[in-house]
Write an enzyme that holds these catalytic residues in place. Structure first.
Site, PDB file in Angstrom:
ATOM      1  N   PHE B  41       0.841  -1.146  -0.019  1.00 39.34           N
ATOM      2  CA  PHE B  41       0.003   0.040  -0.023  1.00 39.34           C
ATOM      3  C   PHE B  41       0.942   1.205   0.024  1.00 39.34           C
ATOM      4  O   PHE B  41       1.781   1.246   0.780  1.00 39.34           O
ATOM      5  CB  PHE B  41      -0.875   0.050   1.021  1.00 39.34           C
ATOM      6  CG  PHE B  41      -1.950  -1.287   1.333  1.00 39.34           C
ATOM      7  CD1 PHE B  41      -3.163  -0.933   0.637  1.00 39.34           C
ATOM      8  CD2 PHE B  41      -1.544  -2.357   1.825  1.00 39.34           C
ATOM      9  CE1 PHE B  41      -3.997  -1.946   0.839  1.00 39.34           C
ATOM     10  CE2 PHE B  41      -2.262  -3.364   1.834  1.00 39.34           C
ATOM     11  CZ  PHE B  41      -3.488  -3.191   1.137  1.00 39.34           C
ATOM     12  N   LEU B  79       2.420  -1.564   4.593  1.00 35.34           N
ATOM     13  CA  LEU B  79       2.176   0.040   4.375  1.00 35.34           C
ATOM     14  C   LEU B  79       3.708   0.752   4.148  1.00 35.34           C
ATOM     15  O   LEU B  79       4.320   0.517   5.065  1.00 35.34           O
ATOM     16  CB  LEU B  79       1.389   0.753   5.452  1.00 35.34           C
ATOM     17  CG  LEU B  79       0.153   0.231   5.945  1.00 35.34           C
ATOM     18  CD1 LEU B  79      -0.480   0.853   7.156  1.00 35.34           C
ATOM     19  CD2 LEU B  79      -1.002  -0.124   4.875  1.00 35.34           C
ATOM     20  N   CYS B  80       3.473   1.402   3.094  1.00 38.54           N
ATOM     21  CA  CYS B  80       4.755   2.223   2.720  1.00 38.54           C
ATOM     22  C   CYS B  80       5.033   3.180   3.979  1.00 38.54           C
ATOM     23  O   CYS B  80       4.300   4.006   4.122  1.00 38.54           O
ATOM     24  CB  CYS B  80       4.740   3.004   1.610  1.00 38.54           C
ATOM     25  SG  CYS B  80       6.084   4.285   1.352  1.00 38.54           S
ATOM     26  N   ILE B  81       6.112   3.065   4.620  1.00 38.47           N
ATOM     27  CA  ILE B  81       6.491   3.841   6.078  1.00 38.47           C
ATOM     28  C   ILE B  81       6.606   5.071   5.738  1.00 38.47           C
ATOM     29  O   ILE B  81       5.670   5.743   6.624  1.00 38.47           O
ATOM     30  CB  ILE B  81       7.592   3.205   6.557  1.00 38.47           C
ATOM     31  CG1 ILE B  81       7.834   3.637   7.908  1.00 38.47           C
ATOM     32  CG2 ILE B  81       8.872   3.454   5.798  1.00 38.47           C
ATOM     33  CD1 ILE B  81       8.680   2.838   9.002  1.00 38.47           C
ATOM     34  N   ALA B  84       2.830   6.316   5.200  1.00 34.01           N
ATOM     35  CA  ALA B  84       2.317   5.959   6.168  1.00 34.01           C
ATOM     36  C   ALA B  84       2.376   7.230   7.411  1.00 34.01           C
ATOM     37  O   ALA B  84       1.232   7.572   8.101  1.00 34.01           O
ATOM     38  CB  ALA B  84       2.304   4.845   6.764  1.00 34.01           C
TER      39      ALA B  84
END
Lengths: 123, 131
Positions: B41, B79-81, B84
């Site tokens: 994501f 989730l792409c940090i 996010a």
């Protein structure tokens, strides 16, 4: 990851910056692929070609100037920026003001570009 | 021929039907014997992992559907940090690091770098984007 297993990635950027966060995500993805030595190319289509405008000053908008990131791509061995010629013409882009590695593609060129990549990621 | 799939989700869960379409696509490919190791994501897609999202009872909850998929098929939901954190999606480690009141990410999701998307592109036969 062995060399034989390397799959090529084409990142397609279709939104204008700074109205959308997608152009930044597209560039981050391309840079990440390059950082891991994976073959990656960029294609700008539709409003995405506006990212290539030379006189961008996004300070008043309070966001990063993406054109500077585009100009730094050769450092990451992303040499060519593929540009949809029809979109560039529609938005009146000046060919001389585009980043150094910009290459204009007609519809046949875009088809060939899409066909020769293993994965196409649309942003 | 069974293929290895990976998905990239850019769409926010509450903006249109794209997120739900992505879950249905995931279920359809698994039902046909293909495999799905990872869903990544990115950008507004990371909002999918927000634990506090409340969907009206007569609507489908993307959060619930993704979490269920992960539980049933051991699919990684990443989730792409950087996307996010900007959107307030923190696990307990990041909440502590950035001195925020607490974790906001649903336990079915993990934070991870874009390297995990690049890795998925290398290992998967098909990488499909939902924008």
């Amino acid at each position: 990851m062995t060399a034989a297993a390397r799959k090529s990635i084409l990142v397609v950027s279709r939104h204008a910056h700074p109205g959308s966060s997608l152009p930044r995500s597209a560039l981050d993805t391309a840079l990440a692929a390059a950082a891991f030595d994976q073959p990656v190319a960029l294609l700008f289509q539709g409003e995405g070609v506006l990212q290539l405008l030379s006189e961008q000053d996004s300070r008043a908008a309070g966001v990063r100037n993406l054109r500077k990131v585009l100009d730094s791509l050769p450092l990451y061995e992303i040499e060519t920026l593929h540009v949809d010629a029809a979109a560039a013409a529609a938005f009146g882009l000046d060919r001389d003001a585009l980043p150094a590695g910009a290459e204009w593609l007609d519809a046949a060129g875009i088809r060939a570009l899409l066909a020769r990549h293993d994965h196409v990621l649309g942003f | 021929m069974a293929l290895d799939y990976a998905l990239l989700v850019l769409a926010a869960p509450a903006s249109g039907h794209s997120s739900l379409t992505a879950v249905r696509f995931a279920r359809a490919l698994l039902a046909r014997g293909h495999s799905l190791q990872r869903v990544f994501f990115l950008d507004n897609g990371t909002l999918t992992g927000l634990a506090a999202a409340v969907t009206p009872q007569d609507e489908h909850s993307p959060l619930q559907q993704w979490a269920q998929l992960a539980e049933e098929h051991q699919t990684e939901l990443i989730l792409c940090i950087s996307s996010a954190l900007k959107r307030g999606l923190l696990d307990s480690t990041e909440a502590t690091r950035h001195e925020r009141p607490g974790a906001t990410v649903h336990p079915a999701f993990e934070l991870g770098g874009l390297g995990l998307l690049v890795e998925a592109a290398q290992t998967a036969d098909r990488l499909v984007t939902f924008g």
